[in-house]
Write a protein that holds these residues in place. Structure first.
Motif, PDB file in Angstrom:
ATOM      1  N   THR A 280       1.066  81.427  26.389  1.00  0.00           N
ATOM      2  CA  THR A 280       0.380  80.781  25.267  1.00  0.00           C
ATOM      3  C   THR A 280      -0.789  81.659  24.827  1.00  0.00           C
ATOM      4  O   THR A 280      -1.071  82.690  25.440  1.00  0.00           O
ATOM      5  CB  THR A 280      -0.155  79.394  25.676  1.00  0.00           C
ATOM      6  OG1 THR A 280      -1.338  79.550  26.489  1.00  0.00           O
ATOM      7  CG2 THR A 280       0.883  78.597  26.455  1.00  0.00           C
ATOM      8  N   GLY A 281      -1.495  81.217  23.792  1.00  0.00           N
ATOM      9  CA  GLY A 281      -2.632  81.997  23.304  1.00  0.00           C
ATOM     10  C   GLY A 281      -3.885  81.864  24.135  1.00  0.00           C
ATOM     11  O   GLY A 281      -4.886  82.532  23.871  1.00  0.00           O
ATOM     12  N   SER A 282      -3.864  81.023  25.178  1.00  0.00           N
ATOM     13  CA  SER A 282      -5.051  80.781  26.014  1.00  0.00           C
ATOM     14  C   SER A 282      -4.825  81.303  27.423  1.00  0.00           C
ATOM     15  O   SER A 282      -3.891  80.875  28.113  1.00  0.00           O
ATOM     16  CB  SER A 282      -5.362  79.280  26.056  1.00  0.00           C
ATOM     17  OG  SER A 282      -6.268  78.977  27.096  1.00  0.00           O
ATOM     18  N   ASP A 283      -5.693  82.208  27.878  1.00  0.00           N
ATOM     19  CA  ASP A 283      -5.606  82.716  29.251  1.00  0.00           C
ATOM     20  C   ASP A 283      -5.727  81.583  30.263  1.00  0.00           C
ATOM     21  O   ASP A 283      -4.966  81.509  31.234  1.00  0.00           O
ATOM     22  CB  ASP A 283      -6.723  83.734  29.514  1.00  0.00           C
ATOM     23  CG  ASP A 283      -6.577  85.004  28.710  1.00  0.00           C
ATOM     24  OD1 ASP A 283      -5.503  85.210  28.118  1.00  0.00           O
ATOM     25  OD2 ASP A 283      -7.548  85.787  28.667  1.00  0.00           O
ATOM     26  N   GLU A 284      -6.706  80.721  30.038  1.00  0.00           N
ATOM     27  CA  GLU A 284      -6.978  79.652  30.996  1.00  0.00           C
ATOM     28  C   GLU A 284      -5.798  78.678  31.083  1.00  0.00           C
ATOM     29  O   GLU A 284      -5.428  78.228  32.172  1.00  0.00           O
ATOM     30  CB  GLU A 284      -8.258  78.905  30.607  1.00  0.00           C
ATOM     31  CG  GLU A 284      -9.536  79.728  30.758  1.00  0.00           C
ATOM     32  CD  GLU A 284      -9.756  80.752  29.647  1.00  0.00           C
ATOM     33  OE1 GLU A 284     -10.613  81.640  29.789  1.00  0.00           O
ATOM     34  OE2 GLU A 284      -9.045  80.662  28.611  1.00  0.00           O
ATOM     35  N   LEU A 285      -5.196  78.365  29.924  1.00  0.00           N
ATOM     36  CA  LEU A 285      -4.037  77.477  29.936  1.00  0.00           C
ATOM     37  C   LEU A 285      -2.861  78.129  30.655  1.00  0.00           C
ATOM     38  O   LEU A 285      -2.139  77.464  31.416  1.00  0.00           O
ATOM     39  CB  LEU A 285      -3.635  77.118  28.493  1.00  0.00           C
ATOM     40  CG  LEU A 285      -2.427  76.190  28.337  1.00  0.00           C
ATOM     41  CD1 LEU A 285      -2.675  74.859  29.056  1.00  0.00           C
ATOM     42  CD2 LEU A 285      -2.123  75.954  26.866  1.00  0.00           C
ATOM     43  N   ASN A 286      -2.679  79.417  30.467  1.00  0.00           N
ATOM     44  CA  ASN A 286      -1.599  80.126  31.158  1.00  0.00           C
ATOM     45  C   ASN A 286      -1.777  80.063  32.671  1.00  0.00           C
ATOM     46  O   ASN A 286      -0.825  79.822  33.419  1.00  0.00           O
ATOM     47  CB  ASN A 286      -1.545  81.583  30.693  1.00  0.00           C
ATOM     48  CG  ASN A 286      -1.109  81.718  29.251  1.00  0.00           C
ATOM     49  OD1 ASN A 286      -0.478  80.825  28.694  1.00  0.00           O
ATOM     50  ND2 ASN A 286      -1.451  82.832  28.630  1.00  0.00           N
ATOM     51  N   LEU A 287      -3.005  80.292  33.120  1.00  0.00           N
ATOM     52  CA  LEU A 287      -3.279  80.237  34.558  1.00  0.00           C
ATOM     53  C   LEU A 287      -3.063  78.831  35.099  1.00  0.00           C
ATOM     54  O   LEU A 287      -2.502  78.644  36.188  1.00  0.00           O
ATOM     55  CB  LEU A 287      -4.714  80.709  34.834  1.00  0.00           C
ATOM     56  CG  LEU A 287      -4.988  82.192  34.570  1.00  0.00           C
ATOM     57  CD1 LEU A 287      -6.480  82.485  34.622  1.00  0.00           C
ATOM     58  CD2 LEU A 287      -4.248  83.068  35.587  1.00  0.00           C
ATOM     59  N   LEU A 288      -3.499  77.814  34.345  1.00  0.00           N
ATOM     60  CA  LEU A 288      -3.334  76.430  34.788  1.00  0.00           C
ATOM     61  C   LEU A 288      -1.853  76.051  34.858  1.00  0.00           C
ATOM     62  O   LEU A 288      -1.421  75.383  35.813  1.00  0.00           O
ATOM     63  CB  LEU A 288      -4.076  75.489  33.824  1.00  0.00           C
ATOM     64  CG  LEU A 288      -4.012  73.989  34.149  1.00  0.00           C
ATOM     65  CD1 LEU A 288      -4.575  73.714  35.543  1.00  0.00           C
ATOM     66  CD2 LEU A 288      -4.760  73.176  33.086  1.00  0.00           C
ATOM     67  N   CYS A 289      -1.076  76.483  33.864  1.00  0.00           N
ATOM     68  CA  CYS A 289       0.369  76.213  33.876  1.00  0.00           C
ATOM     69  C   CYS A 289       1.017  76.778  35.139  1.00  0.00           C
ATOM     70  O   CYS A 289       1.845  76.131  35.786  1.00  0.00           O
ATOM     71  CB  CYS A 289       1.036  76.820  32.649  1.00  0.00           C
ATOM     72  SG  CYS A 289       0.648  76.015  31.080  1.00  0.00           S
ATOM     73  N   CYS A 290       0.629  78.003  35.491  1.00  0.00           N
ATOM     74  CA  CYS A 290       1.202  78.648  36.676  1.00  0.00           C
ATOM     75  C   CYS A 290       0.774  77.938  37.958  1.00  0.00           C
ATOM     76  O   CYS A 290       1.577  77.769  38.889  1.00  0.00           O
ATOM     77  CB  CYS A 290       0.793  80.120  36.727  1.00  0.00           C
ATOM     78  SG  CYS A 290       1.563  81.130  35.443  1.00  0.00           S
ATOM     79  N   LEU A 291      -0.471  77.533  38.010  1.00  0.00           N
ATOM     80  CA  LEU A 291      -0.980  76.837  39.205  1.00  0.00           C
ATOM     81  C   LEU A 291      -0.232  75.519  39.410  1.00  0.00           C
ATOM     82  O   LEU A 291       0.177  75.192  40.535  1.00  0.00           O
ATOM     83  CB  LEU A 291      -2.483  76.573  39.041  1.00  0.00           C
ATOM     84  CG  LEU A 291      -3.194  75.888  40.211  1.00  0.00           C
ATOM     85  CD1 LEU A 291      -3.055  76.725  41.481  1.00  0.00           C
ATOM     86  CD2 LEU A 291      -4.662  75.672  39.884  1.00  0.00           C
ATOM     87  N   ILE A 292      -0.032  74.770  38.337  1.00  0.00           N
ATOM     88  CA  ILE A 292       0.689  73.495  38.429  1.00  0.00           C
ATOM     89  C   ILE A 292       2.146  73.731  38.822  1.00  0.00           C
ATOM     90  O   ILE A 292       2.714  73.007  39.648  1.00  0.00           O
ATOM     91  CB  ILE A 292       0.584  72.726  37.092  1.00  0.00           C
ATOM     92  CG1 ILE A 292      -0.855  72.237  36.899  1.00  0.00           C
ATOM     93  CG2 ILE A 292       1.566  71.569  37.030  1.00  0.00           C
ATOM     94  CD1 ILE A 292      -1.150  71.676  35.546  1.00  0.00           C
TER      95      ILE A 292
ATOM     96  N   LEU B 213      -4.555  82.003  43.520  1.00  0.00           N
ATOM     97  CA  LEU B 213      -3.756  81.029  42.778  1.00  0.00           C
ATOM     98  C   LEU B 213      -2.258  81.168  43.059  1.00  0.00           C
ATOM     99  O   LEU B 213      -1.470  80.347  42.601  1.00  0.00           O
ATOM    100  CB  LEU B 213      -4.003  81.155  41.273  1.00  0.00           C
ATOM    101  CG  LEU B 213      -5.442  80.946  40.781  1.00  0.00           C
ATOM    102  CD1 LEU B 213      -5.480  80.926  39.257  1.00  0.00           C
ATOM    103  CD2 LEU B 213      -6.019  79.645  41.333  1.00  0.00           C
ATOM    104  N   GLY B 214      -1.895  82.212  43.780  1.00  0.00           N
ATOM    105  CA  GLY B 214      -0.491  82.395  44.130  1.00  0.00           C
ATOM    106  C   GLY B 214       0.381  82.783  42.964  1.00  0.00           C
ATOM    107  O   GLY B 214       1.588  82.496  42.946  1.00  0.00           O
ATOM    108  N   ILE B 215      -0.199  83.454  41.965  1.00  0.00           N
ATOM    109  CA  ILE B 215       0.570  83.870  40.791  1.00  0.00           C
ATOM    110  C   ILE B 215       1.291  85.180  41.096  1.00  0.00           C
ATOM    111  O   ILE B 215       0.701  86.120  41.619  1.00  0.00           O
ATOM    112  CB  ILE B 215      -0.353  84.003  39.561  1.00  0.00           C
ATOM    113  CG1 ILE B 215      -0.941  82.630  39.215  1.00  0.00           C
ATOM    114  CG2 ILE B 215       0.395  84.582  38.370  1.00  0.00           C
ATOM    115  CD1 ILE B 215      -1.975  82.660  38.121  1.00  0.00           C
ATOM    116  N   SER B 216       2.577  85.237  40.760  1.00  0.00           N
ATOM    117  CA  SER B 216       3.392  86.396  41.121  1.00  0.00           C
ATOM    118  C   SER B 216       3.010  87.636  40.328  1.00  0.00           C
ATOM    119  O   SER B 216       3.005  88.751  40.851  1.00  0.00           O
ATOM    120  CB  SER B 216       4.872  86.084  40.889  1.00  0.00           C
ATOM    121  OG  SER B 216       5.235  84.876  41.505  1.00  0.00           O
ATOM    122  N   MET B 217       2.689  87.452  39.042  1.00  0.00           N
ATOM    123  CA  MET B 217       2.440  88.609  38.175  1.00  0.00           C
ATOM    124  C   MET B 217       1.497  88.195  37.053  1.00  0.00           C
ATOM    125  O   MET B 217       1.620  87.094  36.501  1.00  0.00           O
ATOM    126  CB  MET B 217       3.759  89.114  37.589  1.00  0.00           C
ATOM    127  CG  MET B 217       3.645  90.284  36.630  1.00  0.00           C
ATOM    128  SD  MET B 217       5.283  90.699  35.971  1.00  0.00           S
ATOM    129  CE  MET B 217       4.885  92.114  34.954  1.00  0.00           C
TER     130      MET B 217
END
Length: 452
Positions: A73-85, A114-118
């Protein structure tokens, strides 16, 4: 694999098209009904309207069974939150697009905690490509493999190179360099050439070589090989900042023209070694007064494709600078390729390449792994680097005896730090990395190079 993509902008849609073409089960999520309704009907993907950070929306998309979730999405924070959830709700692999320079130095911490793969940053990725091009301005495009030991370089044949009507088989001896011509573009023709292919002036050539052999080749045909000493950049956004930061580290003198006064003040603090010019980048007189005619490189990195293209055409007429043009929209690629505007950078394509590479690696058998992947020749071919982990039907057999698919070249072998262009009696061995160039799309394992 089942893949959920959150965000239906240019990157999200490009990814959906690529992944759907590779027969993955794709689900698209976006809050905009207009964006969802504008997706081409022929795209085989489930569409869900809603907030991608909502657990309920992710569950509706099937996050529990998903292999991968990509948030662009256009928001960094929303992208990180989506991945965390997604990690908590489905325990799938996750990829987030994060563009803000503030987070750039914290990528390692964010991925680990946050355990994000990439995490992919389109502007930083594009800036890295630009810095490579200014290090070697002869090329229109440069892709790297084997940790920089091998390069795939694209350039246009000019009459002064004296390569017209020469067979591919004679190029190495004629230039006294160990290179491999792996692709030729001539109008609508795309060719993976054999030794009998005849080159013509104005062809676009893609070659594979080590940096040293590429330099020898270009010197022999009379192309400039040393990095530029200065750069003029029009556009001081994220891409302009990242690019200037990398060029400063290369001791390249940087001048940035930016039409937003507040942004100029920010850049003057962030880039103390660069010259920041407050002004309209489309003002031809301003560009000439600021030294366009003496510039060794001219980069148009504004947010408007049309402006970038026109400025590059103006610079072409008023300087001998190496031109780099940023283009966001990909619908007019064929027209743009016919314009002499130097190297065209597509940040969206670069982002898609890196994510597609990760997806291919997830799909591989344990016998080999896709280390690097580039879409080349306007997406009509691929260059892939495979790491060979186990013995298989392609190892320890002379290449001449392998039954390879058509329109496929083994471009390079890297073994224990030594890299070379292979010949028929060479073999692929466990521990090697191997570069493949092919119009056969979707290779995910080294065994895919063989005819079935």
């Amino acid at each position: 694999m089942k893949i959920i993509i959150i965000g239906c902008g240019k990157v999200g849609l490009t990814l959906a098209e690529l992944l759907s073409a590779e027969k993955h089960d794709v689900v698209l999520i976006d809050e905009s009904s207009q964006k969802l309704s504008s997706i081409p009907e022929e795209l085989d993907a489930l569409r869900i309207l809603g907030n991608g950070a909502s657990v309920n929306i992710q569950q509706e998309a099937g996050v529990e069974e998903a292999d991968l979730l990509i948030a662009v999405t256009g928001s960094d924070e929303l992208n990180l939150l989506c991945c965390l959830i997604a990690k908590k709700a489905g325990n799938c692999h996750t990829i987030a697009r994060v563009r803000n320079p503030i987070y750039n130095k914290e990528i390692g911490f964010i991925k680990e905690k946050l355990g994000i793969s990439m995490i992919i940053n389109p502007e930083l990725t594009a800036a890295t490509e630009i810095s490579r091009l200014l290090r070697f301005p002869s090329a229109i495009k440069i892709d790297t493999f084997a940790k920089g030991r091998v390069e795939l370089l694209k350039f246009r044949i000019k009459p002064e190179f004296h390569l017209n009507n020469m067979p591919v088989s004679q190029i190495g001896s004629h230039t006294n360099s160990d290179i491999l011509i792996c692709a030729v573009e001539r109008g609508d023709l795309i060719a993976i050439p054999d030794g009998n292919f005849i080159l013509q002036d104005n062809d676009l050539l893609s070659i594979i070589a080590s940096p040293q052999n590429a330099s020898t080749f270009f010197k022999h045909i009379g192309f400039k090989t040393g990095q530029v000493k200065n750069a003029m950049i029009v556009g001081g956004g994220k891409l302009g900042y990242y690019t200037a930061n990398l060029l400063q580290a290369m001791n390249i003198n940087v001048r940035i023209v930016e039409n937003n006064r507040d942004r100029c003040e920010q850049l003057s603090v962030l880039l103390p070694d660069s010259t920041i010019i407050y002004g309209d980048g489309t003002d031809k007189q301003l560009l000439l007064e600021e030294g366009l005619s003496e510039a060794e490189s001219f980069l148009t990195l504004t947010g408007l494709d049309e402006e970038n293209i026109l400025l590059s055409l103006f610079a072409k007429a008023n300087s001998n600078a190496k031109l780099i043009t940023k283009v966001t929209k990909i619908a007019f690629t064929e027209i743009i390729n016919n314009l002499d505007i130097g190297s065209v950078i597509y940040p969206k394509h670069l982002t898609a390449d890196y994510i597609l590479q990760y997806v291919r690696a997830m799909s591989n058998s344990i016998g080999s792994n896709v280390e690097t992947l580039y879409q080349i020749l306007d997406g009509r071919a691929e260059a892939l680097e495979f790491a060979i982990h186990d013995t298989s039907a392609v190892t320890d057999i002379p290449l001449a005896e392998l039954k390879l698919k058509s329109n496929l070249l083994i471009g390079s072998i890297n073994r224990k730090g030594k890299t070379w262009i292979p010949r028929g009696q060479d073999t692929i061995q466990v521990g090697d990395t191997v570069i493949i160039v092919t119009t056969q799309k979707g290779l995910g394992d080294i065994l895919d190079i063989l005819r079935k």
